[in-house]
Design an enzyme around this catalytic site. Sequence first.
Site, PDB file in Angstrom:
ATOM      1  N   ALA A  28       1.027  -1.068   0.162  1.00  0.00           N
ATOM      2  CA  ALA A  28      -0.238   0.415  -0.484  1.00  0.00           C
ATOM      3  C   ALA A  28       1.158   1.416  -0.186  1.00  0.00           C
ATOM      4  O   ALA A  28       0.514   2.212  -0.552  1.00  0.00           O
ATOM      5  CB  ALA A  28      -0.524  -0.221   1.423  1.00  0.00           C
TER       6      ALA A  28
ATOM      7  N   GLU B  27      10.545   3.196   5.902  1.00  0.00           N
ATOM      8  CA  GLU B  27      10.698   1.396   6.255  1.00  0.00           C
ATOM      9  C   GLU B  27      11.220   1.442   6.860  1.00  0.00           C
ATOM     10  O   GLU B  27      12.388   1.158   6.662  1.00  0.00           O
ATOM     11  CB  GLU B  27      10.178   1.212   4.577  1.00  0.00           C
ATOM     12  CG  GLU B  27      11.230  -0.394   4.700  1.00  0.00           C
ATOM     13  CD  GLU B  27       9.776  -1.729   4.722  1.00  0.00           C
ATOM     14  OE1 GLU B  27      10.631  -2.696   5.406  1.00  0.00           O
ATOM     15  OE2 GLU B  27       8.803  -0.880   4.937  1.00  0.00           O
ATOM     16  N   ALA B  28      11.017   0.029   7.773  1.00  0.00           N
ATOM     17  CA  ALA B  28      11.928  -0.538   8.877  1.00  0.00           C
ATOM     18  C   ALA B  28      12.901  -1.332   8.249  1.00  0.00           C
ATOM     19  O   ALA B  28      14.014  -1.262   8.779  1.00  0.00           O
ATOM     20  CB  ALA B  28      11.270  -1.224   9.495  1.00  0.00           C
TER      21      ALA B  28
ATOM     22  N   HIS C 137      -3.266 -13.478   4.928  1.00  0.00           N
ATOM     23  CA  HIS C 137      -4.362 -12.269   4.561  1.00  0.00           C
ATOM     24  C   HIS C 137      -4.778 -11.650   5.750  1.00  0.00           C
ATOM     25  O   HIS C 137      -5.837 -12.409   5.910  1.00  0.00           O
ATOM     26  CB  HIS C 137      -5.126 -13.170   3.770  1.00  0.00           C
ATOM     27  CG  HIS C 137      -4.748 -14.283   2.401  1.00  0.00           C
ATOM     28  ND1 HIS C 137      -5.320 -14.959   1.959  1.00  0.00           N
ATOM     29  CD2 HIS C 137      -3.471 -13.672   1.300  1.00  0.00           C
ATOM     30  CE1 HIS C 137      -3.728 -15.670   0.407  1.00  0.00           C
ATOM     31  NE2 HIS C 137      -3.428 -15.114   0.330  1.00  0.00           N
TER      32      HIS C 137
END
Length: 532
Positions: A14, A34-35, A467
């Site tokens: 996303a 972002e890690a 999911h």
Amino acid sequence: METFDYVIVGGGTAACVLANRLTESGKYSVLMLEAGGEPKSMWINIPAGFTKLLNDPIYNWRFETEPEDNVYGRKIAIPRGKGLGGSSLINGMIYVHGQPEDYDHWASLGAHGWSAKEVMPYFKKIETYMPGGAHRGKSGPMHIHHVSERFPIAEAVLQAAAQDGQKLTDDYNSVDQDGFGYYQVAQKGGQRWSAADGYLQPVRHRKNLTVRTGAQVTKVLLTQERCSGVAYLQQDGMHEVAASREVIMAAGAVQTPQILELSGIGDPSVLQKFGITCLHASPRVGENYIDHFATRMNWRVKNTQTLNELAQGWRVGVAALQYFLQRKGILTLGTGLVRGFVKTRPEIATPDVQYFFMHASYANAAIRKLDSAPGMTMGVSGIRPTSQGSIHIKSADPMVGPSIRPNFLANSTDQQSLIDGMRIARRIMGRDALKSYIDFEMSPGDSVQTDAQWLDFARNNGQTTYHPVATCRMGSDANAVVDVRLRFKGLSGLRVVDASVMPAMVSGNTQGPVMMIAEKGAEMILEDALAS
């Protein structure tokens, strides 16, 4: 303190869509945090490389569920992608829209504006699907193709499905999902095509986009009832950054609720356990967790070669040569070859079970170690589960993963759908088209016949299909975490745009729906910016 118009928490599926769309006009400055790192592993581009990445802590957070009675005290792996591209770096690349009825159901639950008619244009915007069709896109960032390789035993499975009375269809992402055929995958030229490939890499040069990796967000910052920025940890220490317009949570259904709770946003009773001051009460953060639960049925195979033999010994070298010279062969395969979507009972309007066929079987599924003898697998998943669990912090330390309690198979409808789906799979595999290929059923085996035995097999052996959704549910009711424009209820300057906002599960793999949510979410964000 540095200030950006928008701060995106996360660099996954996303987030890549958001970074692209929010910087298109050049009007707004965007920071993505972002890690993980840059996607550098050679195994990322090779579709079959997912078997290596699913156990690699560099690219996978490697979460696990808490032991639960519903699955006899087992811990179940919950892989989540780590690095720019997120789970689209390590998943099976299967691309599914879901059923139109899924989104009409969302709207009926109060997610107004998210009906099938209203979301389908965003699916078209995502994809380049060259066979085309009235319901498909031809110029989107994501390249979608049918699995290119064909094998005699896969063709025999399709014939067996037809003999069983099932439909054979070409495009399950059109109007009607029902039927059997080959999977569609996110690939280009025989290589994985991740969200980073499609959305992020083409725009990395934009001056109004800043991407920082190795940056783990530890909390969002609140100033009274407004989200003003975030705190994040890098190798050189803690940092804080301000968002003049919005902080956008895109860390996924596992980590978005975790970060919110670490920030003092959530159920006061949960936060109190870990000494976190409640700054904004939102009792349903981390609740409503839903995931797809699946079993894997296996058969010993004869009179043909399967991946079990083709992916071992000297044949691996042949496969590698074919792949690197032609971008063809078994290394182009992901987690699914033949697919099926079926209705387990005639009174059901649309399919409730999904099948994943591969001409391979695992000696150890957890580490993707193949059998040495020929085998094949039919994965069976109930695709509209209603059993709900939760994801909550289990420590005030942001480096400690959350407590994941899926509550799989709690609902009797979920149980029956899976049981009936397994029975149908066995019936299909027993048809004449497969008589010359099947030696015997390995798992669960012929001794499993009653509903109770099938359910016992599922509880003992089932796994998630990775999911997770719905932990920050959108809606128009008082219990929704975000509103239908994905704005966090009761706080300004904070939005959630990822799988956690789904109000109910979609019928199939979630990568496509997450991209749809991000495309629609980005449009809403830009509309609200113009109106402010």
